[in-house]
Design a protein around this motif. Structure first.
Motif, short mmCIF file in Angstrom:
data_model
loop_
_atom_site.label_atom_id
_atom_site.label_comp_id
_atom_site.label_asym_id
_atom_site.label_seq_id
_atom_site.Cartn_x
_atom_site.Cartn_y
_atom_site.Cartn_z
N TYR A 4 0.99 -1.13 0.15
CA TYR A 4 0.00 0.07 0.18
C TYR A 4 0.95 1.28 0.34
O TYR A 4 0.47 2.42 -0.28
CB TYR A 4 -0.97 -0.16 1.19
N ASP A 7 0.51 3.84 -2.89
CA ASP A 7 -0.69 4.65 -2.75
C ASP A 7 -0.46 6.04 -1.84
O ASP A 7 -1.36 6.87 -2.36
CB ASP A 7 -1.95 4.08 -2.20
N PRO A 32 -3.71 8.88 0.69
CA PRO A 32 -3.41 8.27 -0.50
C PRO A 32 -3.95 9.07 -1.73
O PRO A 32 -4.42 10.11 -1.46
CB PRO A 32 -4.44 7.11 -0.34
N TYR A 288 -11.23 4.07 0.67
CA TYR A 288 -10.08 3.44 0.65
C TYR A 288 -9.77 2.40 1.71
O TYR A 288 -9.39 1.45 1.37
CB TYR A 288 -8.77 4.69 0.78
N VAL A 292 -9.36 -1.81 1.32
CA VAL A 292 -8.31 -2.56 1.87
C VAL A 292 -8.85 -3.65 2.93
O VAL A 292 -8.44 -4.76 2.97
CB VAL A 292 -7.28 -1.55 2.85
N TYR A 381 0.36 1.57 5.71
CA TYR A 381 1.51 1.76 4.78
C TYR A 381 3.15 1.28 5.46
O TYR A 381 4.00 1.46 4.47
CB TYR A 381 1.79 3.23 4.27
#
Length: 406
Positions: A4, A7, A32, A288, A292, A381
């Motif tokens: 991730y 992003d 992101p 977003y 995920v 992330y």
């Protein structure tokens, strides 16, 4: 590399000649592309005020703004969009409850129960309510690792307890408190519970109806959304009985020279031009996170927190604060007699961003018997390689301040 990571455009840079390792998500998360582009699309394509106009841009902006409210409702499993109030952030949300709900209802003999670990935003408003109403502040004792003992909670909360204000996840210790069980205890005694969800909404799947909380506050910027946008969830019957504390456009129904009436929920608490771009960005952030999967995010963040705890525990001279288990998102520590600001400065020279200071929790710092700590905090992330960089950075910090360890 974390899949991730790509992003988040800000992460693809060097700081002081090193690839950036961002370990300060408890303060604010990165954004992101999807969120940045959603905000940009609003300003470039349909920038307009909401609710007031019937023209095309105004209608499109209103649909996007109210669409984000519905996304928030689904995200925290609220019963109705009427229970979702957009605010400037967690601080504003808690202050709204303090001023609109608590001030008119509390008096001498009533009790407000907190913990010593609360962020200042969930402490100072209740201090002010206590001063204004004559209510008494009481504190739930922390166990040695900073967690709560439910048996002690049962003893402290009494029929005089009108309100309990508590964090879901500690911004310092990462402790996950048993909110559902505490809410049951509070309701059994006839009180209401206000939850600071700033550190839980980014990491955990939140179901306000299952938790049975009365109020739940959180911020967009800690969960991949823009700064300046937050949410107050409140049970509809409580919000209906509360009066607004900000007055002006948007929140009114009828106005004459001497009287005015308010719009229905949720708009009676959203006076003035709202934070339109922020709400749209928050909606994109929820999209977003849900793409995920909140279960996956929680699993990843708990795993990474355990990894960081284990790795830092092996460094001689490092003291870690908070529980080993049942924590998420952060590891707070000190390195022998090196001031946390010095630790953070050396780490920054290595391209590693951590937070240092009292983290808006001065009473907790005194309970820990320190003036400040360093905090590494993680999000979707980050990965183990970031923690390994942190460990290497702390080893270099030890070398730099080697005289301390002789």
């Amino acid at each position: 590399m974390n899949r991730y990571w790509k992003d988040f455009p800000i992460l693809d840079q060097e700081v002081n000649g090193h690839p950036l390792v961002y370990l300060d998500s408890a303060a604010t998360s990165q954004k992101p592309f999807q969120v940045i582009e959603a905000v940009e699309a609003y300003y470039k394509g349909y920038n307009s005020n909401v609710h007031r106009g019937v023209h095309t841009l105004g209608t499109k902006a209103t649909d996007a703004y109210e669409g984000s409210r519905e996304k928030v409702r689904r995200f925290i499993h609220a019963h109705s969009a009427k229970e979702i109030i957009f605010t400037r952030g967690t601080t504003t949300s808690i202050n709204l409850v303090a001023q609109s709900y608590a001030l008119p209802r509390l008096g001498k003999g009533d009790e407000i129960v907190l913990t010593p670990a609360e962020h200042h935003a969930n402490l100072i408003p209740w201090q002010q309510v206590a001063k204004a109403t004559g209510a008494t502040l009481k504190y739930l004792p922390l166990q040695e690792d900073g967690s709560l003992d439910l048996e002690q909670v049962k003893k402290i909360i009494t029929p005089q307890t009108k309100l309990v204000a508590i964090q879901h996840v500690s911004n310092v210790l990462g402790t996950v408190h048993p909110i559902k069980e505490i809410a049951e205890i509070v309701h059994r005694q006839g009180g209401v519970i206000v939850v600071d969800g700033a550190q839980s909404a980014p990491h955990l799947k939140v179901d306000v109806r299952d938790l049975n909380v009365d109020f739940y506050a959180f911020s967009g910027h800690k969960m991949c959304g823009p700064t300046g946008i937050g949410v107050l969830y409140g049970k509809e019957e409580l919000l209906e009985a509360m009066e607004p504390v900000e007055f002006g456009g948007e929140m009114i129904d009828h106005v004459d020279l001497y009287e005015a009436t308010w719009k229905e929920l949720p708009w009676k608490f959203e006076g003035g031009t709202p934070i339109i771009a922020g709400a749209i960005g928050l909606g994109a952030a929820i999209d977003y996170l849900e793409s995920v999967g909140m279960d996956s995010i929680e699993e990843h963040d708990r795993k990474l927190t355990r990894y960081a705890f284990e790795k830092l525990s092996k460094i001689e001279g490092v003291t870690i604060y908070g529980p080993k288990e049942n924590r998420i998102g952060a590891v707070t520590f000190n390195l022998n007699d090196v001031h946390p600001h010095d630790v953070a400065t050396v780490l920054d020279a290595e391209g590693i961003a951590v937070r240092a200071g009292h983290h808006c929790c001065q009473p907790l710092m005194r309970w820990l018997k320190v003036t400040a700590t360093a905090r590494a905090s993680f999000y979707l992330y980050n990965d183990e390689a970031d923690i390994d960089r942190l460990v290497k950075g702390l080893q270099k910090t030890k070398e730099y301040f080697g005289h301390v360890f002789r």
